[in-house]
Design a protein around this motif. Sequence first.
Motif, PDB file in Angstrom:
ATOM      1  N   THR A   1      54.497  77.642 -70.405  1.00  0.00           N
ATOM      2  CA  THR A   1      53.640  77.606 -71.590  1.00  0.00           C
ATOM      3  C   THR A   1      54.385  76.762 -72.623  1.00  0.00           C
ATOM      4  O   THR A   1      55.357  77.222 -73.236  1.00  0.00           O
ATOM      5  N   PRO A   2      53.972  75.511 -72.812  1.00  0.00           N
ATOM      6  CA  PRO A   2      54.788  74.563 -73.588  1.00  0.00           C
ATOM      7  C   PRO A   2      54.554  74.645 -75.091  1.00  0.00           C
ATOM      8  O   PRO A   2      54.112  73.690 -75.727  1.00  0.00           O
ATOM      9  N   ASN A   3      54.870  75.800 -75.670  1.00  0.00           N
ATOM     10  CA  ASN A   3      54.774  75.929 -77.122  1.00  0.00           C
ATOM     11  C   ASN A   3      56.143  75.658 -77.758  1.00  0.00           C
ATOM     12  O   ASN A   3      57.149  75.457 -77.067  1.00  0.00           O
ATOM     13  N   PHE A   4      56.163  75.667 -79.076  1.00  0.00           N
ATOM     14  CA  PHE A   4      57.380  75.343 -79.823  1.00  0.00           C
ATOM     15  C   PHE A   4      58.543  76.249 -79.419  1.00  0.00           C
ATOM     16  O   PHE A   4      59.648  75.780 -79.126  1.00  0.00           O
ATOM     17  N   THR A   5      58.296  77.541 -79.375  1.00  0.00           N
ATOM     18  CA  THR A   5      59.354  78.505 -79.077  1.00  0.00           C
ATOM     19  C   THR A   5      59.916  78.308 -77.679  1.00  0.00           C
ATOM     20  O   THR A   5      61.142  78.312 -77.482  1.00  0.00           O
ATOM     21  N   ASN A   6      59.067  78.109 -76.694  1.00  0.00           N
ATOM     22  CA  ASN A   6      59.547  77.979 -75.313  1.00  0.00           C
ATOM     23  C   ASN A   6      60.308  76.678 -75.077  1.00  0.00           C
ATOM     24  O   ASN A   6      61.269  76.646 -74.301  1.00  0.00           O
ATOM     25  N   ILE A   7      59.899  75.622 -75.747  1.00  0.00           N
ATOM     26  CA  ILE A   7      60.634  74.354 -75.618  1.00  0.00           C
ATOM     27  C   ILE A   7      62.047  74.511 -76.178  1.00  0.00           C
ATOM     28  O   ILE A   7      63.025  74.026 -75.599  1.00  0.00           O
ATOM     29  N   LEU A   8      62.159  75.223 -77.296  1.00  0.00           N
ATOM     30  CA  LEU A   8      63.484  75.476 -77.861  1.00  0.00           C
ATOM     31  C   LEU A   8      64.286  76.444 -76.988  1.00  0.00           C
ATOM     32  O   LEU A   8      65.510  76.303 -76.860  1.00  0.00           O
ATOM     33  N   LYS A   9      63.616  77.417 -76.387  1.00  0.00           N
ATOM     34  CA  LYS A   9      64.317  78.324 -75.469  1.00  0.00           C
ATOM     35  C   LYS A   9      64.920  77.551 -74.299  1.00  0.00           C
ATOM     36  O   LYS A   9      66.032  77.847 -73.841  1.00  0.00           O
ATOM     37  N   SER A  10      64.196  76.564 -73.802  1.00  0.00           N
ATOM     38  CA  SER A  10      64.721  75.723 -72.724  1.00  0.00           C
ATOM     39  C   SER A  10      65.989  74.999 -73.171  1.00  0.00           C
ATOM     40  O   SER A  10      66.970  74.919 -72.421  1.00  0.00           O
ATOM     41  N   ALA A  11      65.960  74.478 -74.404  1.00  0.00           N
ATOM     42  CA  ALA A  11      67.150  73.808 -74.934  1.00  0.00           C
ATOM     43  C   ALA A  11      68.311  74.785 -75.071  1.00  0.00           C
ATOM     44  O   ALA A  11      69.454  74.471 -74.720  1.00  0.00           O
ATOM     45  N   ILE A  12      68.011  75.986 -75.557  1.00  0.00           N
ATOM     46  CA  ILE A  12      69.053  76.992 -75.762  1.00  0.00           C
ATOM     47  C   ILE A  12      69.731  77.362 -74.443  1.00  0.00           C
ATOM     48  O   ILE A  12      70.967  77.385 -74.347  1.00  0.00           O
ATOM     49  N   GLU A  13      68.934  77.650 -73.420  1.00  0.00           N
ATOM     50  CA  GLU A  13      69.508  78.125 -72.160  1.00  0.00           C
ATOM     51  C   GLU A  13      70.261  77.032 -71.399  1.00  0.00           C
ATOM     52  O   GLU A  13      71.003  77.323 -70.467  1.00  0.00           O
TER      53      GLU A  13
ATOM     54  N   ILE B   1      77.378  66.503 -77.374  1.00  0.00           N
ATOM     55  CA  ILE B   1      76.021  65.984 -77.559  1.00  0.00           C
ATOM     56  C   ILE B   1      75.297  66.976 -78.461  1.00  0.00           C
ATOM     57  O   ILE B   1      75.114  68.135 -78.096  1.00  0.00           O
ATOM     58  N   HIS B   2      74.908  66.520 -79.645  1.00  0.00           N
ATOM     59  CA  HIS B   2      74.299  67.406 -80.641  1.00  0.00           C
ATOM     60  C   HIS B   2      72.818  67.055 -80.770  1.00  0.00           C
ATOM     61  O   HIS B   2      72.453  65.951 -81.176  1.00  0.00           O
ATOM     62  N   VAL B   3      71.959  68.011 -80.424  1.00  0.00           N
ATOM     63  CA  VAL B   3      70.512  67.804 -80.345  1.00  0.00           C
ATOM     64  C   VAL B   3      69.821  68.418 -81.561  1.00  0.00           C
ATOM     65  O   VAL B   3      70.090  69.569 -81.930  1.00  0.00           O
ATOM     66  N   HIS B   4      68.908  67.651 -82.160  1.00  0.00           N
ATOM     67  CA  HIS B   4      68.143  68.107 -83.324  1.00  0.00           C
ATOM     68  C   HIS B   4      66.657  67.831 -83.095  1.00  0.00           C
ATOM     69  O   HIS B   4      66.278  66.702 -82.776  1.00  0.00           O
ATOM     70  N   GLY B   5      65.802  68.833 -83.278  1.00  0.00           N
ATOM     71  CA  GLY B   5      64.366  68.614 -83.259  1.00  0.00           C
ATOM     72  C   GLY B   5      63.726  68.862 -81.906  1.00  0.00           C
ATOM     73  O   GLY B   5      64.310  68.597 -80.856  1.00  0.00           O
ATOM     74  N   TRP B   6      62.480  69.368 -81.932  1.00  0.00           N
ATOM     75  CA  TRP B   6      61.842  69.779 -80.678  1.00  0.00           C
ATOM     76  C   TRP B   6      61.575  68.616 -79.746  1.00  0.00           C
ATOM     77  O   TRP B   6      61.605  68.785 -78.527  1.00  0.00           O
ATOM     78  N   MET B   7      61.327  67.411 -80.283  1.00  0.00           N
ATOM     79  CA  MET B   7      61.072  66.294 -79.373  1.00  0.00           C
ATOM     80  C   MET B   7      62.314  65.880 -78.613  1.00  0.00           C
ATOM     81  O   MET B   7      62.238  65.213 -77.581  1.00  0.00           O
ATOM     82  N   ALA B   8      63.477  66.288 -79.083  1.00  0.00           N
ATOM     83  CA  ALA B   8      64.729  66.006 -78.371  1.00  0.00           C
ATOM     84  C   ALA B   8      65.143  67.164 -77.472  1.00  0.00           C
ATOM     85  O   ALA B   8      66.153  67.074 -76.760  1.00  0.00           O
ATOM     86  N   SER B   9      64.366  68.240 -77.458  1.00  0.00           N
ATOM     87  CA  SER B   9      64.826  69.489 -76.851  1.00  0.00           C
ATOM     88  C   SER B   9      64.741  69.558 -75.332  1.00  0.00           C
ATOM     89  O   SER B   9      65.187  70.539 -74.734  1.00  0.00           O
ATOM     90  N   LEU B  10      64.191  68.535 -74.697  1.00  0.00           N
ATOM     91  CA  LEU B  10      64.244  68.483 -73.234  1.00  0.00           C
ATOM     92  C   LEU B  10      65.551  67.866 -72.738  1.00  0.00           C
ATOM     93  O   LEU B  10      65.871  67.948 -71.553  1.00  0.00           O
ATOM     94  N   LEU B  11      66.301  67.274 -73.648  1.00  0.00           N
ATOM     95  CA  LEU B  11      67.546  66.610 -73.263  1.00  0.00           C
ATOM     96  C   LEU B  11      68.540  67.549 -72.571  1.00  0.00           C
ATOM     97  O   LEU B  11      69.087  67.198 -71.522  1.00  0.00           O
ATOM     98  N   PRO B  12      68.799  68.758 -73.103  1.00  0.00           N
ATOM     99  CA  PRO B  12      69.744  69.646 -72.407  1.00  0.00           C
ATOM    100  C   PRO B  12      69.307  69.981 -70.980  1.00  0.00           C
ATOM    101  O   PRO B  12      70.137  70.010 -70.068  1.00  0.00           O
ATOM    102  N   LEU B  13      68.026  70.235 -70.770  1.00  0.00           N
ATOM    103  CA  LEU B  13      67.517  70.536 -69.429  1.00  0.00           C
ATOM    104  C   LEU B  13      67.747  69.361 -68.489  1.00  0.00           C
ATOM    105  O   LEU B  13      68.220  69.544 -67.353  1.00  0.00           O
TER     106      LEU B  13
END
Length: 269
Positions: A207-219, A142-154
Amino acid sequence: MKDKRILFVSSEVVPYLPETELSSTAFNAAKNAHSKGVQTRIFMPRFGVINERRHQLHEVIRLSGMNLVVNDVDMPLIIKVASIPKERMQVYFIDNEEYFKRKAVFTDEDDQLFPDNDERAIFFAKGVIETVKKLNWAPDIIHVHGWMASLLPLYLREFYNEEPLFTESKIVTSLYNNPFEGNLNEGLADKVKFDLGNEEKVATIKTPNFTNILKSAIENSDAIIHGSESISDDLTSFIDAQDMPVLEYQLENLKENYLNFYTDLLTVN
């Protein structure tokens, strides 16, 4: 990689939205995999700026009709589909009139983030997963692109962690240098917690900023791809701390390098 299955989930894909680094890379990653015999599915939101007549979108009745719960409210899910000309690739569109009918993507006429972007992201993540379940299509990657898709991994790792269709799926997240300013709705973490029921799992997006949303996807991913040449030092340091496979920015040979990266990832236990 032939006959493997890759699910591409992106907030933007050409030709349905304007050409950007993100929309073009998401399209080309899917196109290149498809050309090598990989089974592909592409999902994106059905933003109101997408011309349904020009791109020949049509509703898939057998997939539509369910409700998704977002913040304890039932929201109807509509699934539309189109084929990318000349590529023989299907694109599935996650739609809901309240979230996606407006003639804009992420911001209003004053360039301010929509206050419900948090719920749109939740709806998109759950909508993709529920639709793939209905298709009974188990993806290898599953390949995720873009911040609006970044809750998918969580959501895959926590809310759908017992769903057998995704047990063997590897999650890859591509990171792009396309930040938004400010925060999403401050209630995002509580809305996700409503589904997950676990305070610890939403700590990163308090704190739902751009960086933290991507950090959630990363982890919650198995591997990371640098989709842009420049990624913030904060995100780079966070990735380094995860000890996971990383593919650096690819200016050339994207086709071969992405496929090799997918292949290597599938050999990791």
